[in-house]
Design a protein around this motif. Structure first.
Motif, PDB file in Angstrom:
ATOM      1  N   ALA A   1     -12.954 -10.272  -2.861  1.00 42.74           N
ATOM      2  CA  ALA A   1     -13.543  -9.042  -3.398  1.00 42.74           C
ATOM      3  C   ALA A   1     -12.904  -7.787  -2.827  1.00 42.74           C
ATOM      4  O   ALA A   1     -12.871  -6.745  -3.489  1.00 42.74           O
ATOM      5  N   CYS A   2     -12.412  -7.878  -1.592  1.00 42.03           N
ATOM      6  CA  CYS A   2     -11.880  -6.701  -0.886  1.00 42.03           C
ATOM      7  C   CYS A   2     -10.506  -7.012  -0.302  1.00 42.03           C
ATOM      8  O   CYS A   2     -10.348  -7.105   0.933  1.00 42.03           O
ATOM      9  N   PRO A   3      -9.497  -7.176  -1.134  1.00 37.99           N
ATOM     10  CA  PRO A   3      -8.155  -7.458  -0.614  1.00 37.99           C
ATOM     11  C   PRO A   3      -7.574  -6.241   0.099  1.00 37.99           C
ATOM     12  O   PRO A   3      -8.053  -5.123  -0.059  1.00 37.99           O
ATOM     13  N   GLY A   4      -6.551  -6.498   0.902  1.00 34.49           N
ATOM     14  CA  GLY A   4      -5.885  -5.396   1.591  1.00 34.49           C
ATOM     15  C   GLY A   4      -6.329  -5.211   3.018  1.00 34.49           C
ATOM     16  O   GLY A   4      -5.755  -4.405   3.760  1.00 34.49           O
ATOM     17  N   HIS A   5      -7.358  -5.943   3.432  1.00 34.00           N
ATOM     18  CA  HIS A   5      -7.796  -5.914   4.822  1.00 34.00           C
ATOM     19  C   HIS A   5      -7.245  -7.144   5.551  1.00 34.00           C
ATOM     20  O   HIS A   5      -6.660  -8.043   4.937  1.00 34.00           O
ATOM     21  N   VAL A   6      -7.444  -7.191   6.848  1.00 34.41           N
ATOM     22  CA  VAL A   6      -6.948  -8.307   7.658  1.00 34.41           C
ATOM     23  C   VAL A   6      -8.137  -9.177   8.044  1.00 34.41           C
ATOM     24  O   VAL A   6      -9.071  -8.696   8.695  1.00 34.41           O
ATOM     25  N   TYR A   7      -8.090 -10.437   7.651  1.00 38.93           N
ATOM     26  CA  TYR A   7      -9.233 -11.322   7.827  1.00 38.93           C
ATOM     27  C   TYR A   7      -8.945 -12.441   8.830  1.00 38.93           C
ATOM     28  O   TYR A   7      -7.863 -13.028   8.830  1.00 38.93           O
ATOM     29  N   PHE A   8      -9.982 -12.717   9.643  1.00 36.86           N
ATOM     30  CA  PHE A   8      -9.920 -13.797  10.622  1.00 36.86           C
ATOM     31  C   PHE A   8     -11.188 -14.643  10.497  1.00 36.86           C
ATOM     32  O   PHE A   8     -12.248 -14.147  10.101  1.00 36.86           O
ATOM     33  N   GLY A   9     -11.096 -15.912  10.860  1.00 38.01           N
ATOM     34  CA  GLY A   9     -12.272 -16.783  10.869  1.00 38.01           C
ATOM     35  C   GLY A   9     -12.155 -17.836  11.936  1.00 38.01           C
ATOM     36  O   GLY A   9     -11.066 -18.389  12.146  1.00 38.01           O
ATOM     37  N   CYS A  10     -13.234 -18.102  12.642  1.00 37.67           N
ATOM     38  CA  CYS A  10     -13.189 -19.143  13.668  1.00 37.67           C
ATOM     39  C   CYS A  10     -14.400 -20.059  13.544  1.00 37.67           C
ATOM     40  O   CYS A  10     -15.435 -19.687  12.991  1.00 37.67           O
ATOM     41  N   ASP A  11     -14.261 -21.260  14.073  1.00 37.74           N
ATOM     42  CA  ASP A  11     -15.349 -22.227  14.098  1.00 37.74           C
ATOM     43  C   ASP A  11     -15.057 -23.221  15.218  1.00 37.74           C
ATOM     44  O   ASP A  11     -13.897 -23.525  15.507  1.00 37.74           O
TER      45      ASP A  11
END
Length: 290
Positions: free
Chosen positions: A140-150
């Motif tokens: 929905a919001c491209p152009g940002h920097v995304y991270f994810g952890c688990d």
């Protein structure tokens, strides 16, 4: 011998599920039969008088037994719809819930739908599970920097697979418990989490589909259900930029407890609570002072 057509099998299965107290018996019958035959639910009715072959009946019977054993439909079919996409899920991965879509909507409101126009922001999801939240945001919001952890390797692998299938914006995944694996030199504009928040004593009262099949790591929030929320609120102070936002999902009856946790830290502004579509308090919005 009964000539099992699609409509006859649907009717029988609905009654069978109802007798065994399975939620949404007709819908469940349609989903499982459609999945078993590899056709859409609509096609079940377009082909309602088609007789099933022995192999098709055997395959469907296997799925039926799994559902009667209270295995969630999402684990049987291997996918679950969330927000605007269908996500792969499997045993060991929390099934996305509609309640959590309020977090995605709130985050989109903060980032702005569509491609970033006022500079990229860094977004981190803690405890990604299937990746439903961070992937929905990245779409929905491209152009940002995304991270994810688990912490779970099963969840992390599933999130990576979903990202490849669904997200055009790159998402950087890493393994760790909450903020343990985060470089403290990194700062984020937005941190999100749907942590475990069910009190340990309440686990036994959950539906069999949840307590017997979904991962305890993603459900059990400790004695009062707030153990993970305490840790996240505490440690996020060091990882949020001034003016950054922390979004945490919580239980509908945990507002007072969560407020007490946040208010112990001077770095945060007065908090805001957001309700889900059912009218239950579901999300806490915490902003770091700028």
């Amino acid at each position: 011998m009964i000539d099992w057509t699609i409509i006859k099998l649907l009717t029988w299965t609905k009654s069978y599920f109802k007798d065994h107290c399975i939620d949404s018996p007709r819908l469940t019958a349609e989903i499982l039969l459609g999945f078993s035959l590899g056709i859409r639910r609509l096609d079940l009715y377009l082909q309602h008088d088609r007789p099933l072959e022995k192999a098709e009946l055997t395959r469907f019977k296997t799925l039926l037994k799994r559902r009667i054993g209270r295995e969630p439909v999402a684990y049987i079919t291997g996918e679950k719809g969330f927000y605007e996409s269908d996500f792969q899920v499997k045993k060991g991965v929390l099934i996305p819930r509609p309640d959590t879509e309020v977090m995605v909507e709130t985050a989109i409101g903060l980032l702005g739908r569509g491609k970033a126009v006022s500079g990229e922001k860094k977004v981190l999801e803690l405890g990604v599970g299937s990746g439903a939240i961070v992937i929905s945001l990245a779409k929905a919001c491209p152009g940002h920097v995304y991270f994810g952890c688990d912490l779970s390797s099963v969840a992390l692998e599933t999130a990576k697979q979903n990202a490849v299938l669904l997200a055009e914006t790159p998402i950087r995944f890493f393994q760790g418990s909450w903020l343990d694996a985060v470089d403290l030199r990194e700062s984020f504009d937005l941190i999100l989490s749907n942590p475990p928040y069910i009190p340990t004593r309440d686990i036994q009262d959950l539906a069999p589909e949840i307590k017997l099949h979904e991962p305890m790591l993603a459900l059990d929030g400790g004695g009062d259900g707030l153990d993970s929320i305490r840790e996240i609120v505490d440690r996020a102070r060091a990882c949020l930029v001034p003016g950054g936002t922390l979004l945490i999902e919580m239980g509908f009856d945990q507002q007072e407890g969560v407020a007490a946790i946040v208010e112990t830290f001077f770095e945060y502004e007065p908090i805001e609570f957001i309700k889900d579509l059912a009218g239950h308090t579901r999300l806490v919005v915490v902003r770091k002072m700028g």
